[in-house]
Motif scaffolding. Structure first.
Motif, mmCIF file in Angstrom:
data_model
loop_
_atom_site.group_PDB
_atom_site.id
_atom_site.type_symbol
_atom_site.label_atom_id
_atom_site.label_comp_id
_atom_site.label_asym_id
_atom_site.label_seq_id
_atom_site.Cartn_x
_atom_site.Cartn_y
_atom_site.Cartn_z
ATOM 1 N N LEU A 84 0.834 -1.198 0.000
ATOM 2 C CA LEU A 84 0.000 0.000 0.000
ATOM 3 C C LEU A 84 0.871 1.251 0.000
ATOM 4 O O LEU A 84 0.581 2.216 -0.708
ATOM 5 N N GLY A 85 1.940 1.240 0.767
ATOM 6 C CA GLY A 85 2.883 2.365 0.778
ATOM 7 C C GLY A 85 3.534 2.567 -0.573
ATOM 8 O O GLY A 85 3.717 3.704 -1.032
ATOM 9 N N LEU A 86 3.881 1.459 -1.242
ATOM 10 C CA LEU A 86 4.462 1.553 -2.578
ATOM 11 C C LEU A 86 3.456 2.146 -3.561
ATOM 12 O O LEU A 86 3.795 2.997 -4.384
ATOM 13 N N LEU A 87 2.205 1.728 -3.454
ATOM 14 C CA LEU A 87 1.158 2.264 -4.321
ATOM 15 C C LEU A 87 0.957 3.759 -4.091
ATOM 16 O O LEU A 87 0.854 4.543 -5.052
ATOM 17 N N ILE A 88 0.926 4.181 -2.847
ATOM 18 C CA ILE A 88 0.758 5.600 -2.529
ATOM 19 C C ILE A 88 1.946 6.409 -3.040
ATOM 20 O O ILE A 88 1.783 7.502 -3.597
ATOM 21 N N SER A 89 3.161 5.876 -2.901
ATOM 22 C CA SER A 89 4.351 6.571 -3.400
ATOM 23 C C SER A 89 4.310 6.715 -4.915
ATOM 24 O O SER A 89 4.667 7.764 -5.467
ATOM 25 N N CYS A 90 3.881 5.671 -5.604
ATOM 26 C CA CYS A 90 3.780 5.729 -7.066
ATOM 27 C C CYS A 90 2.717 6.736 -7.506
ATOM 28 O O CYS A 90 2.907 7.451 -8.495
ATOM 29 N N CYS A 91 1.619 6.808 -6.772
ATOM 30 C CA CYS A 91 0.583 7.798 -7.077
ATOM 31 C C CYS A 91 1.116 9.214 -6.900
ATOM 32 O O CYS A 91 0.857 10.097 -7.722
ATOM 33 N N ALA A 92 1.878 9.444 -5.836
ATOM 34 C CA ALA A 92 2.462 10.769 -5.607
ATOM 35 C C ALA A 92 3.466 11.116 -6.699
ATOM 36 O O ALA A 92 3.534 12.267 -7.155
ATOM 37 N N ALA A 93 4.236 10.126 -7.153
ATOM 38 C CA ALA A 93 5.197 10.379 -8.230
ATOM 39 C C ALA A 93 4.468 10.751 -9.524
ATOM 40 O O ALA A 93 4.875 11.684 -10.225
ATOM 41 N N GLY A 94 3.400 10.046 -9.834
ATOM 42 C CA GLY A 94 2.632 10.371 -11.028
ATOM 43 C C GLY A 94 1.982 11.741 -10.938
ATOM 44 O O GLY A 94 1.964 12.508 -11.913
#
Length: 146
Positions: A84-94
């Protein structure tokens, strides 16, 4: 006071009486008109703090959620929290990339938007390889939690 920037230079304009004699019914002839100067009135586009703050907060929360279950044993739910943390980080990067693109920034090595330059396939291949490597490392690290 003037409302905006204007071309205030005098360009060898004849006196008004001379111009009045050379006017056509539609207005002055093309050769008698002084050249106009275009000036951009809009400010330069840049990212503001209120645009960056939510992106930075989301990226920080996501990276901490990804890092802590990997650093400390969290039991059975550690892998879920890390993903979930990885998903949130990827969303912030996008989100950050889209905000940067909106103000005109590009990735290093890629041409600016609307410049007409072609993409270099080697730069694209490097970005794809780096992204695939990061995804593989993240998935491998989370899989080791189980």
């Amino acid at each position: 006071m003037e409302a905006g920037p204007r071309d205030t230079e005098q360009h060898d304009v004849p006196p008004p009486r001379e111009i009045a004699g050379r006017l056509s019914p539609d207005g002055p002839d093309e050769q008698d008109v002084a050249p106009e100067v275009e000036v951009e009135l809009r400010p330069t586009r840049k990212l503001r703090i209120w645009q960056l703050a939510p992106i930075v907060v989301l990226a920080t929360v996501g990276s901490l959620m990804f890092a802590f279950p990997l650093a400390f044993e969290f039991g059975d739910g550690g892998a879920v929290v890390a993903m979930l943390g990885l998903l949130i980080s990827c969303c912030a990067a996008g989100w950050g990339m889209m905000a940067a693109r909106r103000v005109g920034h590009t990735w290093p090595g890629l041409p600016a938007r609307g410049s007409g330059d072609r993409l270099d396939w080697r730069v694209i291949a490097l970005y794809v390889a780096a992204g695939a490597g990061l995804v593989a490392l993240a998935v491998w690290r989370v899989a080791r939690l189980r």
